[in-house]
Write an enzyme that holds these catalytic residues in place. Structure first.
Site, short mmCIF file in Angstrom:
data_model
loop_
_atom_site.label_atom_id
_atom_site.label_comp_id
_atom_site.label_asym_id
_atom_site.label_seq_id
_atom_site.Cartn_x
_atom_site.Cartn_y
_atom_site.Cartn_z
N LYS A 104 -37.60 -35.51 11.07
CA LYS A 104 -38.93 -35.73 10.46
C LYS A 104 -39.60 -36.93 11.12
CE LYS A 104 -37.52 -33.84 5.96
NZ LYS A 104 -38.36 -32.76 5.53
N ASP A 144 -28.94 -32.96 10.97
CA ASP A 144 -29.42 -33.37 9.66
C ASP A 144 -30.93 -33.34 9.82
OD1 ASP A 144 -30.58 -34.94 7.56
OD2 ASP A 144 -28.56 -35.58 7.09
N HIS A 145 -31.59 -32.33 9.25
CA HIS A 145 -32.99 -32.14 9.61
C HIS A 145 -33.89 -33.30 9.18
CE1 HIS A 145 -33.41 -30.56 5.49
NE2 HIS A 145 -34.70 -30.74 5.62
N HIS A 159 -28.69 -36.38 3.82
CA HIS A 159 -30.05 -36.90 3.93
C HIS A 159 -30.22 -38.31 3.35
CE1 HIS A 159 -30.49 -32.80 4.97
NE2 HIS A 159 -30.72 -32.31 3.78
#
Ligand code: BG6
Length: 488
Positions: free
Chosen positions: A189, A184-185, A247
């Site tokens: 972050k 899950d990018h 997200h």
């Protein structure tokens, strides 16, 4: 999730679906930055696998063209020159066992050393993930005799609870959970990671971080962009699958979780899972009022989108986390395409002061807010009341702020961090199997209920904060959205 000071052992990164744009937009640039920073050995090999017949040289040419902007930086261009010897292409099909066996033989032949770790990156169409992992197993490519074997799985991980469960089962027949890295990018972050530090590296927030001081929490992921060329995929997904199940729920988990005993992948994920277990399930009777959805004007004319599409490009949801810390505190989540600006922000809305001495004793218009901005600029802003100079005892809003980019010129990209962690075998920032299934369990009834027409699909003009009805919806709870473009 410790700072990685040592290099990960020598490894090969095998990207399946190498001709997709994720490879040239995110993965190869991330690998180049890792080479450049010296975070991975320049001997780390990258092998792109796709069905298009072409040579390694022509693939490298394709990548160079796609990365033209990145390569304007002379240091990156020099790294790219050096890295090229380690970047190879293999014409292959992961759904075909013969083709995979040939790839395996070629990889083994490429090795100068006996044992080398491998990371398989699944960036193919998600519809072939099951076949892909099962073939990796059948070809003996998950065996760890000649080094560690790990698999990174791109999103979407399933399209509902049933498909996610089936995919987990297929993966677990071949790989152990510790070998699996579900991306899950958002977790890659920097500001999302900073949320852990904000909460668990400071003592001043913790006493306030609960139902006694927090009135509600807003999590907004607004995108100015429209669906663009992704209409075909997006029309079958919609914003709830595309953004909420992954997200937005990830952000909610990190805001709401308890501190783990140690910063360890399993312990962190145990705490995140407990949040999902505490999310109050949406019953049929709640479906109409638990949120609202919208579609931007013009969406149905986008390429790949059905002319009568009922897919939502915007949604807002009210969720409750039923535990001692959060009981009664609404978490408002919203996300959409075609919004007023690109901003991802979490707003912690504190309760109003119980008794006001100033402004003639009137209620202060708003309680304190902590705005945690994830992007585009990354940082934190605390809104509080201050005295208006020379104006008796009148108050006005004031802000205290922190911006990451003022403190550090280097902000690694999400994929850089995640690839490095996977090479190190650190799964702290990846989704565990139970986590992904629980997230679907929360979203499924909403997705299914809403698609059966329980919730009207409001139209909205791109360039604003979604349908105007969304403001009316939250106003019925006597609350409001923080409709502010990036505060930092
Ligand atoms: C992806 C979604 O996961 O995240 C896209 O599929 C969305 O639709 C993107 O645009 C947003 O990511 P970011 O990092 O730009 O906020």
């Amino acid at each position: 999730m410790n700072t990685k000071t040592r290099l990960p052992p020598e490894a090969e990164i095998i990207i399946f679906g190498a001709s997709g744009d994720l490879t040239s937009r995110k993965l190869i640039p991330a690998i180049l930055r890792l080479y450049e920073r010296g975070a991975i050995s320049e001997k780390t090999k990258v092998v792109g696998v796709a069905r298009t017949a072409q040579s390694s040289e022509s693939w490298r040419g394709e990548l160079s063209r796609a990365m033209a902007d990145t390569l304007k930086n002379p240091t990156t261009a020099a790294t790219w020159q050096r890295a090229q010897n380690n970047i190879h292409y293999f014409v292959g099909d992961i759904t075909d066992r013969n083709s995979l066996s040939k790839l395996d033989a070629e990889l083994n032949a490429m090795n100068a050393i006996d044992r080398v770790n491998r990371v398989y990156y699944l960036s193919t169409s998600p519809t072939i993930y099951e076949a892909a992992v099962s073939n990796l197993g059948l070809c003996g490519m998950a065996d760890e005799v000649r080094g560690q074997r790990r698999v990174i799985v791109e999103k979407p991980f399933g399209t509902d609870l049933e498909t996610a469960h089936r995919l987990n089962r297929a993966i677990h027949q071949v790989f152990q959970e510790k070998q699996v890295f579900r991306i899950d990018h958002y977790l890659g972050k920097e500001t999302v990671q900073n949320l852990f530090v904000l909460r668990f590296g400071n003592a001043i927030f913790e006493p306030l971080w609960n139902r006694h001081y927090i009135d509600y929490v807003e999590i907004t992921v607004a995108e100015e962009g429209l669906v663009g060329r992704r209409g075909g995929y997006y029309d079958s997904a919609g914003v709830l699958r595309d953004m909420f199940q992954n997200h937005l729920l990830q952000l909610l988990m990190i805001v709401a979780m308890e501190s783990p005993a140690r910063f360890d992948a399993e312990l962190i994920r145990d705490e995140k899972v407990k949040v999902l277990q505490a999310v109050r399930p949406i019953r049929e009777a709640d479906l109409a009022d638990c949120g609202m959805r919208g579609q931007y004007d013009g969406y149905r004319s986008e390429p790949g989108v059905a002319a009568d599409s009922q897919t939502e490009t915007f949604a807002a949801l009210r969720l409750f986390v039923d535990n001692w810390r959060w009981k009664g505190v609404p978490f408002y989540l919203r996300s959409g395409k075609g919004m007023s600006c690109r901003t991802t922000q979490i707003v912690i809305r504190f309760r109003e002061a119980p008794h006001l001495l100033f402004n003639g004793g009137e209620q202060c218009p708003e309680g304190n807010k902590l705005v945690i901005q994830i992007q585009p600029a990354e940082g934190i802003q605390l809104h509080f009341q201050a005295k208006v100079p020379n104006e008796n005892m009148a108050m006005r809003n004031a802000e205290l702020e922190f911006r990451f980019d003022r403190k550090s010129s280097v902000m690694p990209e999400a994929y850089e961090r995640l690839l490095l962690d996977a090479l190190h075998g650190d799964a702290s920032l990846f989704t565990r199997s139970d986590e992904v299934e629980l997230a679907w369990q929360i979203m499924d009834p909403i997705i299914k209920g809403w698609s059966n027409g329980i919730s009207p699909l409001y139209q909205y003009e791109p360039g604003y904060w979604g349908p105007k009805e969304c403001g009316d919806w939250i106003a019925r709870d006597n609350r409001s959205w923080f409709d502010t473009c990036p505060v930092l």
